[in-house]
Design an enzyme around this catalytic site. Structure first.
Site, PDB file in Angstrom:
ATOM      1  N   ARG A  43      16.432  66.607 103.286  1.00 19.02           N
ATOM      2  CA  ARG A  43      15.555  66.801 102.134  1.00 19.02           C
ATOM      3  C   ARG A  43      14.720  65.552 101.872  1.00 19.02           C
ATOM      4  O   ARG A  43      15.232  64.431 101.961  1.00 19.02           O
ATOM      5  CB  ARG A  43      16.378  67.150 100.884  1.00 19.02           C
ATOM      6  CG  ARG A  43      17.046  68.482 101.037  1.00 19.02           C
ATOM      7  CD  ARG A  43      17.706  69.022  99.794  1.00 19.02           C
ATOM      8  NE  ARG A  43      18.625  70.083 100.195  1.00 19.02           N
ATOM      9  CZ  ARG A  43      18.260  71.304 100.581  1.00 19.02           C
ATOM     10  NH1 ARG A  43      16.991  71.662 100.537  1.00 19.02           N
ATOM     11  NH2 ARG A  43      19.156  72.189 100.986  1.00 19.02           N
ATOM     12  N   ASP A  44      13.448  65.790 101.561  1.00 18.98           N
ATOM     13  CA  ASP A  44      12.551  64.675 101.239  1.00 18.98           C
ATOM     14  C   ASP A  44      13.037  63.980  99.973  1.00 18.98           C
ATOM     15  O   ASP A  44      13.423  64.631  98.995  1.00 18.98           O
ATOM     16  CB  ASP A  44      11.114  65.195 101.052  1.00 18.98           C
ATOM     17  CG  ASP A  44      10.093  64.078 101.129  1.00 18.98           C
ATOM     18  OD1 ASP A  44       9.292  64.078 102.083  1.00 18.98           O
ATOM     19  OD2 ASP A  44      10.093  63.205 100.233  1.00 18.98           O
ATOM     20  N   ILE A  45      13.010  62.655  99.973  1.00 18.69           N
ATOM     21  CA  ILE A  45      13.489  61.863  98.839  1.00 18.69           C
ATOM     22  C   ILE A  45      12.578  62.025  97.616  1.00 18.69           C
ATOM     23  O   ILE A  45      13.006  61.812  96.480  1.00 18.69           O
ATOM     24  CB  ILE A  45      13.601  60.372  99.269  1.00 18.69           C
ATOM     25  CG1 ILE A  45      14.628  59.626  98.433  1.00 18.69           C
ATOM     26  CG2 ILE A  45      12.256  59.674  99.296  1.00 18.69           C
ATOM     27  CD1 ILE A  45      15.016  58.267  99.011  1.00 18.69           C
ATOM     28  N   ASN A  85       1.508  65.396 109.030  1.00 17.57           N
ATOM     29  CA  ASN A  85       0.473  64.425 108.709  1.00 17.57           C
ATOM     30  C   ASN A  85       0.345  63.433 109.876  1.00 17.57           C
ATOM     31  O   ASN A  85       1.347  63.028 110.467  1.00 17.57           O
ATOM     32  CB  ASN A  85       0.843  63.670 107.430  1.00 17.57           C
ATOM     33  CG  ASN A  85       0.939  64.599 106.231  1.00 17.57           C
ATOM     34  OD1 ASN A  85       0.228  65.612 106.169  1.00 17.57           O
ATOM     35  ND2 ASN A  85       1.802  64.288 105.289  1.00 17.57           N
ATOM     36  N   VAL A 142       5.177  57.487 107.368  1.00 15.02           N
ATOM     37  CA  VAL A 142       6.292  57.106 108.251  1.00 15.02           C
ATOM     38  C   VAL A 142       5.903  57.391 109.706  1.00 15.02           C
ATOM     39  O   VAL A 142       5.656  58.549 110.076  1.00 15.02           O
ATOM     40  CB  VAL A 142       7.580  57.887 107.886  1.00 15.02           C
ATOM     41  CG1 VAL A 142       8.710  57.508 108.835  1.00 15.02           C
ATOM     42  CG2 VAL A 142       7.983  57.605 106.440  1.00 15.02           C
ATOM     43  N   HIS A 185       7.154  64.012 112.061  1.00 16.60           N
ATOM     44  CA  HIS A 185       7.961  64.852 111.170  1.00 16.60           C
ATOM     45  C   HIS A 185       7.135  66.025 110.674  1.00 16.60           C
ATOM     46  O   HIS A 185       5.944  65.909 110.415  1.00 16.60           O
ATOM     47  CB  HIS A 185       8.524  64.049 109.990  1.00 16.60           C
ATOM     48  CG  HIS A 185       7.496  63.252 109.247  1.00 16.60           C
ATOM     49  ND1 HIS A 185       7.030  62.036 109.695  1.00 16.60           N
ATOM     50  CD2 HIS A 185       6.851  63.500 108.080  1.00 16.60           C
ATOM     51  CE1 HIS A 185       6.132  61.573 108.832  1.00 16.60           C
ATOM     52  NE2 HIS A 185       6.001  62.442 107.851  1.00 16.60           N
ATOM     53  N   HIS A 198       6.782  68.672 107.702  1.00 18.63           N
ATOM     54  CA  HIS A 198       7.141  68.995 106.322  1.00 18.63           C
ATOM     55  C   HIS A 198       7.291  70.503 106.196  1.00 18.63           C
ATOM     56  O   HIS A 198       6.400  71.248 106.616  1.00 18.63           O
ATOM     57  CB  HIS A 198       6.032  68.563 105.345  1.00 18.63           C
ATOM     58  CG  HIS A 198       5.825  67.088 105.229  1.00 18.63           C
ATOM     59  ND1 HIS A 198       6.311  66.338 104.175  1.00 18.63           N
ATOM     60  CD2 HIS A 198       5.153  66.213 106.011  1.00 18.63           C
ATOM     61  CE1 HIS A 198       5.950  65.087 104.321  1.00 18.63           C
ATOM     62  NE2 HIS A 198       5.242  64.969 105.419  1.00 18.63           N
TER      63      HIS A 198
END
Ligand code: 5GP
Ligand code: ZN
Length: 113
Positions: A28-30, A86, A95, A99, A101
């Site tokens: 999970r994204d922070i 992205n 980052v 990745h 999303h």
């Protein structure tokens, strides 16, 4: 390697793990931008889409199928979701480890750019 996502894969930084297999790790994204916001990353360090090679085509295809599985697990398959990678400064990639999303759980803003 000084990469936060590699550290998450190697459990040097804790994360809320959603899925993992031989090639992928998802957590999970922070700083979630939607009720469901999962990051699906390759276990292998690949900085960005710009660094993909022909031999990675199968891997990236599998990444979409992992996203499909996670969407089902998170119960957003029917309501819908967005998948985004992205890339670079204009793509707002922060980052430098590739990745995907997965965003869902509410109606996303109808704007991609
Ligand atoms: P980018 O802008 O590079 O596409 O997205 C990076 C994402 O990683 C951001 O949504 C950010 O909230 C998330 N993120 C950055 N550091 C961490 C971390 O240490 N743990 C988790 N779970 N997410 C992170
Ligand atoms: Zn990395």
């Amino acid at each position: 390697m000084d990469c936060i996502f590699c550290k998450i894969v190697h459990d040097e930084i804790p994360s809320d793990i959603v899925y993992q297999d031989d090639d992928f790790f998802a957590f999970r994204d922070i700083n979630p931008q939607a009720p469901v916001h999962v990051l699906i990353i390759t276990k292998k360090h690949i900085p960005s889409v710009n660094d993909l090679a022909d031999k990675d085509s199968g891997l990236m295809g599998k990444m979409i199928l992992v996203a499909q599985k996670i969407a089902a697990k998170e119960k957003v398959s029917v309501s819908g979701y967005r998948l985004a990678i992205n890339t670079g400064p204009d793509g707002t990639q922060i980052v430098p480890h590739i990745h995907l999303h997965l965003l869902g759980g509410h109606r996303l803003i109808d704007q991609l750019g």
